[in-house]
Design a protein around this motif. Sequence first.
Motif, short mmCIF file in Angstrom:
data_model
loop_
_atom_site.label_atom_id
_atom_site.label_comp_id
_atom_site.label_asym_id
_atom_site.label_seq_id
_atom_site.Cartn_x
_atom_site.Cartn_y
_atom_site.Cartn_z
N ASP A 113 0.87 -1.17 -0.41
CA ASP A 113 0.70 0.44 0.52
C ASP A 113 1.00 1.46 -0.05
OD1 ASP A 113 -1.88 2.00 0.45
OD2 ASP A 113 -3.01 0.77 1.84
N LEU A 114 0.96 2.09 -1.05
CA LEU A 114 2.37 2.74 -1.05
C LEU A 114 1.61 3.88 -0.75
CD1 LEU A 114 3.72 2.59 -4.66
CD2 LEU A 114 4.75 1.45 -2.19
N ASP A 187 1.20 8.81 -8.80
CA ASP A 187 0.06 8.98 -8.20
C ASP A 187 -0.05 8.83 -6.75
OD1 ASP A 187 -0.84 9.41 -11.23
OD2 ASP A 187 -2.15 7.52 -11.34
N PRO A 188 0.64 7.61 -6.35
CA PRO A 188 -0.06 7.96 -5.31
C PRO A 188 1.05 9.25 -4.12
CG PRO A 188 0.92 5.95 -5.45
CD PRO A 188 0.98 6.77 -6.77
N ILE A 189 1.79 10.04 -4.81
CA ILE A 189 3.02 11.00 -4.21
C ILE A 189 1.50 11.42 -3.98
CG2 ILE A 189 5.13 11.75 -4.15
CD1 ILE A 189 6.66 9.18 -5.84
N GLY A 193 -0.57 14.60 -1.09
CA GLY A 193 -0.30 15.64 -0.50
C GLY A 193 1.10 16.30 -0.70
N PHE A 194 2.15 15.61 -1.71
CA PHE A 194 3.05 15.58 -2.41
C PHE A 194 2.56 16.44 -3.55
CE2 PHE A 194 4.68 12.21 0.60
CZ PHE A 194 5.76 13.53 0.78
N GLN A 195 3.40 18.24 -3.35
CA GLN A 195 3.43 18.68 -4.79
C GLN A 195 4.73 19.20 -5.40
OE1 GLN A 195 1.57 22.81 -4.33
NE2 GLN A 195 0.83 22.04 -2.28
N ASP A 196 4.92 19.67 -6.67
CA ASP A 196 6.92 19.68 -7.24
C ASP A 196 7.19 18.41 -8.11
OD1 ASP A 196 5.73 22.64 -6.95
OD2 ASP A 196 7.47 23.11 -5.65
N ILE A 197 6.31 17.65 -8.27
CA ILE A 197 7.43 16.38 -8.57
C ILE A 197 8.20 16.04 -9.81
CG2 ILE A 197 6.79 13.34 -9.25
CD1 ILE A 197 4.60 14.75 -6.56
N SER A 198 9.02 15.64 -9.09
CA SER A 198 10.07 15.68 -10.00
C SER A 198 10.75 14.29 -10.30
CB SER A 198 11.91 16.50 -9.59
OG SER A 198 11.56 16.33 -8.38
N PHE A 199 11.45 14.26 -11.09
CA PHE A 199 12.38 12.92 -11.27
C PHE A 199 13.67 12.83 -11.97
CE2 PHE A 199 8.22 12.86 -13.39
CZ PHE A 199 7.49 12.11 -12.24
N MET A 200 14.28 11.69 -11.24
CA MET A 200 15.65 11.84 -11.87
C MET A 200 16.10 9.85 -12.13
SD MET A 200 18.34 13.90 -9.73
CE MET A 200 19.71 13.99 -10.57
N GLN A 201 16.70 9.99 -12.93
CA GLN A 201 17.03 7.99 -13.42
C GLN A 201 18.28 8.16 -13.41
OE1 GLN A 201 15.31 8.36 -17.44
NE2 GLN A 201 15.80 10.17 -18.24
N SER A 202 18.73 6.35 -14.13
CA SER A 202 20.11 6.09 -13.81
C SER A 202 19.74 4.74 -14.83
CB SER A 202 21.04 5.87 -12.76
OG SER A 202 22.17 6.41 -13.39
N LEU A 203 20.47 3.87 -14.91
CA LEU A 203 20.50 2.47 -15.24
C LEU A 203 20.38 2.25 -16.85
CD1 LEU A 203 22.59 0.09 -13.87
CD2 LEU A 203 19.59 -0.66 -13.07
N THR A 204 21.12 3.95 -17.38
CA THR A 204 20.04 3.27 -19.11
C THR A 204 20.08 2.79 -20.26
OG1 THR A 204 21.23 5.36 -19.63
CG2 THR A 204 19.64 5.39 -18.51
N ALA A 205 21.64 1.67 -19.50
CA ALA A 205 22.42 0.50 -20.37
C ALA A 205 21.62 -0.46 -20.58
CB ALA A 205 22.88 0.57 -20.15
N ASP A 206 21.32 -1.25 -21.28
CA ASP A 206 20.79 -2.27 -21.61
C ASP A 206 21.30 -3.17 -20.13
OD1 ASP A 206 19.32 -2.10 -23.45
OD2 ASP A 206 20.92 -2.90 -25.07
N PRO A 207 20.42 -4.00 -19.61
CA PRO A 207 20.65 -4.92 -18.37
C PRO A 207 22.02 -5.74 -18.77
CG PRO A 207 18.22 -4.78 -18.10
CD PRO A 207 18.37 -4.60 -19.44
N PHE A 229 11.78 9.41 -7.65
CA PHE A 229 10.58 10.46 -8.25
C PHE A 229 9.97 10.22 -6.47
CE2 PHE A 229 9.27 5.62 -9.64
CZ PHE A 229 9.18 5.74 -11.61
N MET A 230 10.01 12.11 -6.98
CA MET A 230 9.93 12.50 -5.87
C MET A 230 9.15 14.37 -5.60
SD MET A 230 14.32 13.58 -6.12
CE MET A 230 14.10 13.56 -8.04
N GLY A 231 9.18 14.61 -4.56
CA GLY A 231 8.05 15.28 -4.47
C GLY A 231 8.43 16.45 -2.81
N VAL A 232 7.52 17.38 -2.74
CA VAL A 232 7.63 19.05 -1.95
C VAL A 232 6.29 18.30 -0.78
CG1 VAL A 232 8.65 20.83 -0.89
CG2 VAL A 232 9.57 19.92 -3.08
#
Length: 234
Positions: A113-114, A187-189, A193-207, A229-232
């Motif tokens: 239950d996120l 969606d659950p973030i 009640g969190f706002q200003d949702i932002s994203f960062m990513q890595s591990l972009t190479a094929d597994p 996935f980040m929120g404030v």
Amino acid sequence: MGYQNFDKYASDYDAWFMANSVVFETELKLVAACLKDAGEVLSIGCGSALFESSLKRDYGVTFKRCIEPAEGMAEIARKRGFEVEIGTAEDSDYGEELYDTVLFNGCPCYMNDLLKAFKKAYAALRPGGRIVVVDVPKESAYGILYNLAMVLGTWEHPLLSDVSPNMPYPIELVKEARWRTTKESTDPIREAGFQDISFMQSLTADPHFSNERVEAPQEGYDRGSYVAFMGVKK
């Protein structure tokens, strides 16, 4: 979906990261970037504190409290110098306005239950605090590979030959997980009640090639197999 196998395979979890040290460093750089100026951090599902110990030592991150449901993992974390409370993300008491950052690193795929957990994180954060949720998106290369391995029930299958990493994630832990899409994670973030949702990513190479070169984190979520996935809390 659960965490029971983490008691039995706790040492295998650490061994996987040690064997895939480049993948670990790539993921660590992502989490560290998200925890820049993090203040006092509550880590939910800290596991063996493999990440926490490196983040504390190499990046100066301050972990005020750690919670982990699997005693086998917590035992290793305690040996690394962390005080760990036993409890699930959904049922533990986080407290109110005690932290600057709440971190869920790699554990959401083992949570049921996120929304319940993220609401607790919201309450536990001081105004201006951040939630940082890091996991493998279902639509990513690793997410698709893990779901295929789960359906096949093994890594030893012709469909996975020369496709999976040389030392893949333990199948016993793959079977415990439920990888969610980016939408299912964000969606659950927002709903919490969190706002200003932002994203960062890595591990972009094929597994199959991801343990060959350490990657730097980048903004976005459209190509990484490890995404934050980040929120404030306003």
